[in-house]
Scaffold this active site. Structure first.
Site, PDB file in Angstrom:
ATOM      1  N   HIS A  63       0.816  -1.207   0.000  1.00 49.50           N
ATOM      2  CA  HIS A  63       0.000   0.000   0.000  1.00 49.50           C
ATOM      3  C   HIS A  63       0.859   1.270   0.000  1.00 49.50           C
ATOM      4  CE1 HIS A  63      -3.280   2.636   1.880  1.00 49.50           C
ATOM      5  NE2 HIS A  63      -3.841   2.137   0.794  1.00 49.50           N
ATOM      6  N   LYS A  79      -3.840  10.895   5.184  1.00 49.08           N
ATOM      7  CA  LYS A  79      -3.482  10.087   6.357  1.00 49.08           C
ATOM      8  C   LYS A  79      -2.363  10.826   7.100  1.00 49.08           C
ATOM      9  CE  LYS A  79      -3.783   7.038   2.549  1.00 49.08           C
ATOM     10  NZ  LYS A  79      -4.977   6.309   2.705  1.00 49.08           N
ATOM     11  N   HIS A 136      -8.756  11.632   1.424  1.00 51.34           N
ATOM     12  CA  HIS A 136      -7.948  10.409   1.461  1.00 51.34           C
ATOM     13  C   HIS A 136      -6.673  10.599   2.264  1.00 51.34           C
ATOM     14  CE1 HIS A 136      -5.531   7.090  -0.566  1.00 51.34           C
ATOM     15  NE2 HIS A 136      -6.648   6.458  -0.256  1.00 51.34           N
ATOM     16  N   ASP A 185      17.429   9.689  -7.270  1.00 52.71           N
ATOM     17  CA  ASP A 185      18.868   9.863  -7.066  1.00 52.71           C
ATOM     18  C   ASP A 185      19.300   9.629  -5.624  1.00 52.71           C
ATOM     19  OD1 ASP A 185      19.271  10.380  -9.724  1.00 52.71           O
ATOM     20  OD2 ASP A 185      19.253  12.557  -9.518  1.00 52.71           O
ATOM     21  N   LYS A 237       3.240   4.428  -1.058  1.00 57.57           N
ATOM     22  CA  LYS A 237       3.314   5.376  -2.177  1.00 57.57           C
ATOM     23  C   LYS A 237       4.608   6.174  -2.015  1.00 57.57           C
ATOM     24  CE  LYS A 237      -1.363   4.810  -1.595  1.00 57.57           C
ATOM     25  NZ  LYS A 237      -2.043   4.226  -0.424  1.00 57.57           N
ATOM     26  N   ASP A 265       1.073  17.691  19.997  1.00 57.37           N
ATOM     27  CA  ASP A 265       1.800  18.548  20.930  1.00 57.37           C
ATOM     28  C   ASP A 265       2.845  19.450  20.277  1.00 57.37           C
ATOM     29  OD1 ASP A 265       0.277  17.463  22.913  1.00 57.37           O
ATOM     30  OD2 ASP A 265       1.881  16.296  23.841  1.00 57.37           O
TER      31      ASP A 265
END
Length: 457
Positions: free
Chosen positions: A235, A375, A373, A242, A237, A380
């Site tokens: 999952h 996440k 979408h 380089d 991404k 703090d």
């Protein structure tokens, strides 16, 4: 007579198989509720229970389901002198005591930062590194032009790992950019998830290979091997260019991230000074649920606030317990989820969890402006994280995930501002979603039934 023999042979074979599976389930020492649930399914759902277990019940956390090292590092160019790297052998890892005293974290004075770094060190993660500046993208309109520009500047290597790369105008544009660099002699690799790209025809990937790009499907799924792999997916991404520039976040390579969905992605440049950051991966091959443990620790150690965004809220018991405990202790716990999910079963299943969170004092914000979408988590004004990890069973227990954690006040405040900007497009769920009695009994019963599917959604 032969039919009677065949029936008895089948019953003996099936009974032996079921008993063997039950013994395996017991020996895996899962949570008692999960173990009992699978034993009941196998007992009272003949054949159907066996099929369900084959698809979704097998615990591969300690089994070898993929040839890759579960601790494979983000392919970055090492700094001189190179930090200790995770190679699968825990003896190669920099000791937790050394992590706590190194100049990377010395003098930071944060009560959670050093223990969290030690937690990751003991789990075999790469040590923290410095980043001189980090770009933050809150839409595909911002992210994909930056990605294409960085690809165009690549001189040596490009590694792109994505759950989905769609055969649409955006996917073809990214492939064109990668192919141009491959033609220039740059080493270009693409890893896509075979389940995530089920709707993408194989001819699309054959065309990519013909253009000089090395392409790998993550754990290809073909029946009958389907049952052994469908539940464990890549999952992540990530795009590494380089060895020193990394894009990481929640966006796949698909046009909907430009036209329809709200998401968050980052570009990080490794350097010798600047904000302290750390790449953290998790997988079903790991002996520990690494990212989930970090979330639990942050929630339980927070003193002022923890704010989180997730497209799917199907939390594991430790996460829900930590959220409720933090809220009851007076910590400002806020959770942002889409008002409507792209998966109706996931939306129904999440309602009972949301209700439990609200009962403990968690503020739940419903994003109204399309599908969010994103996440991310911030706590703090000291710790923040963004990546591919949803707050759900699949991300925490089954999928291969990757997040970046920042131990930096300025970065935390930037992520905090993203949350506040999104909150302006939300309504507070507590005002109309709190009391179970406000919803019809049949609906609440249905939500509780669908909740049983949470580990599968």
């Amino acid at each position: 007579m032969s039919l009677d023999y065949a029936r008895w042979i089948w019953l003996i074979f099936y009974g032996t198989l079921i008993v063997g599976i039950m013994v395996t389930v017991l020996m895996e020492n899962r949570q008692p509720a999960k173990t009992l649930a699978w034993l009941l399914v196998l007992t009272f759902l003949p054949v159907v229970g066996l099929v369900l277990y084959a698809f979704f019940g097998r615990d591969h956390r300690k089994k070898r389901i993929h040839r890759a090292n579960p601790r494979e590092p983000i392919p970055l160019k090492p700094i001189s002198p190179p930090p200790a790297q995770a190679s699968g052998d825990r003896h190669d890892i920099q000791p937790a005591e050394a992590i706590g005293s190194t100049s990377l974290v010395k003098g930071m004075g944060d009560e959670l930062t050093i223990p969290l770094i030690r937690l990751f060190a003991n789990q075999g993660m790469e040590p923290p590194f410095h980043t001189d500046h980090t770009e933050l993208y809150v839409s595909g309109y911002e992210f994909f032009p930056a990605l294409l520009q960085a690809i165009g500047k690549a001189r040596r290597t490009i590694t792109l790992s994505t759950y989905i790369i769609a055969d649409d105008p955006l996917g073809r544009l990214v492939v064109d950019a990668l192919a141009d660099k491959a033609a220039e002699g740059v080493d270009v690799s693409l890893v896509y998830d075979d389940v995530g790209c089920w709707k993408v025809h194989n001819s699309f990937f054959r065309r990519i290979i013909r253009r000089g790009i090395r392409v790998e499907a993550f754990m290809p799924v073909h029946f009958p091997a389907l049952t052994g792999k469908i539940n464990y997916r890549n999952h992540r991404k990530i795009c590494v260019i380089d060895g020193d520039t990394v894009f990481i976040g929640g966006m796949n390579v698909a046009l909907r991230y430009v036209k329809e969905w709200r998401d968050t992605h980052l570009c990080v440049h490794r350097s010798t000074e600047g904000a302290l950051a750390q790449f953290v991966t998790s997988s079903p091959l790991s002996p520990w649920p690494d990212i989930m443990q970090a979330y639990v620790r942050i929630l339980l150690e927070a003193r002022h606030y923890v704010w989180m965004e997730t497209p799917y809220f199907l939390p594991t018991e430790p996460i829900l317990f930590a959220m409720r405990t933090a809220a009851l202790a007076g910590v400002d716990v806020r959770l942002m989820v889409p008002r409507h999910s792209d998966a109706i079963l996931a939306e129904w299943a999440s309602i009972s969890y949301v209700s439990q969170a609200i009962e403990a004092g968690v503020q739940v914000w419903l994003y109204q402006d399309g599908f969010n979408h994103s996440k991310l988590l911030v706590s703090d004004d000291s710790i923040s994280t963004c990546g591919s990890t949803n707050i759900d069973f699949r991300s925490f227990e089954n999928n291969f995930e990757a997040n970046i954690f920042f131990y930096d006040k300025e970065m935390a405040q930037r992520i905090r501002q993203v949350f506040l900007d999104d909150m302006s497009r939300c309504t507070l769920a507590n005002d109309h979603w709190q009391a179970n009695g406000r919803r019809p009994f049949v609906r609440r019963l249905w939500e509780s039934v669908v909740r049983l599917l949470s580990p599968l959604l």
